[in-house]
Each structure stands twice: as structure tokens, then as C-alpha cells.
Design an enzyme around this catalytic site. Structure first.
Site, PDB file in Angstrom:
ATOM      1  N   ASP A 109       0.872  -1.165   0.000  1.00 59.97           N
ATOM      2  CA  ASP A 109       0.000   0.000   0.000  1.00 59.97           C
ATOM      3  C   ASP A 109       0.910   1.216   0.000  1.00 59.97           C
ATOM      4  OD1 ASP A 109      -2.346   1.606   0.243  1.00 59.97           O
ATOM      5  OD2 ASP A 109      -1.959   1.784   2.395  1.00 59.97           O
TER       6      ASP A 109
ATOM      7  N   GLU B 247      -1.584  -1.561  -4.743  1.00 62.85           N
ATOM      8  CA  GLU B 247      -2.809  -0.809  -4.950  1.00 62.85           C
ATOM      9  C   GLU B 247      -2.553   0.304  -5.958  1.00 62.85           C
ATOM     10  OE1 GLU B 247      -6.354   1.496  -2.534  1.00 62.85           O
ATOM     11  OE2 GLU B 247      -4.624   0.785  -1.415  1.00 62.85           O
TER      12      GLU B 247
ATOM     13  N   ASP C 158      -1.898   0.947   7.482  1.00 61.61           N
ATOM     14  CA  ASP C 158      -1.202   0.801   6.193  1.00 61.61           C
ATOM     15  C   ASP C 158      -0.820  -0.653   5.951  1.00 61.61           C
ATOM     16  OD1 ASP C 158      -1.068   3.687   5.482  1.00 61.61           O
ATOM     17  OD2 ASP C 158       0.084   3.762   7.345  1.00 61.61           O
TER      18      ASP C 158
END
Length: 170
Positions: free
Chosen positions: A7, A67, A139
């Protein structure tokens, strides 16, 4: 299959490692690669890269998932996030690891069952899908969700590839 999810973030890039055996998932590790706010951009990016390369060398994943970036209201923030994404894509790429990218809605769909899920729902489902996991923060939870998304999609693709072809089908 050992998978690593990322991420991307300039302050904190979340990472998570899972083992996938069909639909069975096992948590191996998760955490955050951080950079210092006051450091110059080139040092921050280098710090994130070095952290990720060390993690890749430690965990030796067979695939990585990242992502995709969404467009932020602040163009400067979007550009900085894009630079971090470049580093996050580069680290596994230079290690010869294939990288797969997923939109936030795809990740939410794979983990929660519906797009546009709240962060709390995603984190709850990560805990449910990886029993006993201790999350190193939001996160890291998001990075594990990215890895879970890829595990589910790879499992479906594997089943699709192994399905017998009906007579007359192409």
C-alpha cells in the site's frame, strides 16, 4: 504461493506477506516502511526502496501486488504518491518478481465482498481471513488486503485455467 502486498505512501508504505494455497491463506508478516517528513524527496524514496528490497530479500515472494493510485484533490500529493508507487513497482521488478496492480474497488470487492467498503470493514475482514494476525497499523492492514485480493484472483484464474474445455468450445 507466497505473495507480498503493498500500500504505497510517502510517509508509510504498508507491506504484508501471505501464503496462499488455493483458498487457504496464512499470514506470514506485515509492517510499514517509513520515511522522514523533513528529509529531501530523493532520500525518502531511497529509504523506502531500501526497506522494500530488504523485505523482498527476506520473504522471497513469488508475486507482488500493489494498490493503484487514485487521483487526489491535491495535484502535488498525487504526484508524490506516483513517485512512491514507482519505487514500490521498481523494488519487486528489479528482483524479477511479477507485479500485479489492483484498483481500490477491486481490493474491497475481493476482501469484503462489495466495492466502496469502509476502511474499518476491510481491516475487520483482514483479521477474519488471517486469524491471529497482529496488524502493524492501518497501512499494513491495507497491504495485506492487496495481497488477499491477488490471492483470490490468482486462485480463480488457476481454477479457470485448469477447467476442462467443453466439446466444441474455443
Amino acid at each position: 504461493m507466497r505473495l507480498m502486498g503493498f500500500d504505497p505512501g510517502l510517509r508509510r508504505t504498508g507491506w504484508g506477506v501471505i501464503e496462499s494455497d488455493g483458498w487457504r491463506l496464512s499470514h506470514l508478516g506485515n509492517g510499514v516502511a517509513a520515511s522522514e517528513d523533513n528529509d529531501p524527496m530523493e532520500k525518502r524514496l531511497a529509504d523506502i526502496y531500501r526497506s522494500l528490497r530488504a523485505l523482498i530479500d527476506q520473504w522471497r515472494p513469488e508475486a507482488a501486488a500493489v494498490e493503484e493510485t487514485f487521483v487526489n484533490a491535491n495535484p502535488a500529493s498525487t504526484l508524490k504518491l506516483g513517485q512512491v508507487r514507482g519505487v514500490v513497482l521498481l523494488a519487486p521488478g528489479l528482483a524479477g518478481i511479477p507485479v500485479f496492480e489492483y484498483a481500490p474497488n477491486q481490493i474491497e470487492q475481493a476482501v469484503v465482498g462489495a466495492g466502496h467498503a469502509a476502511k474499518e470493514q476491510i481491516h475487520l475482514m483482514v483479521r477474519h481471513l488471517l486469524p491471529g494476525v497482529t496488524l502493524a497499523g492501518p497501512d499494513a492492514a491495507d497491504a495485506l488486503a492487496v495481497a488477499i485480493c491477488h490471492a483470490h484472483r490468482a486462485s480463480v484464474q488457476d481454477r479457470w485455467n485448469k477447467a476442462p474445455v467443453a466439446a466444441g468450445a474455443r
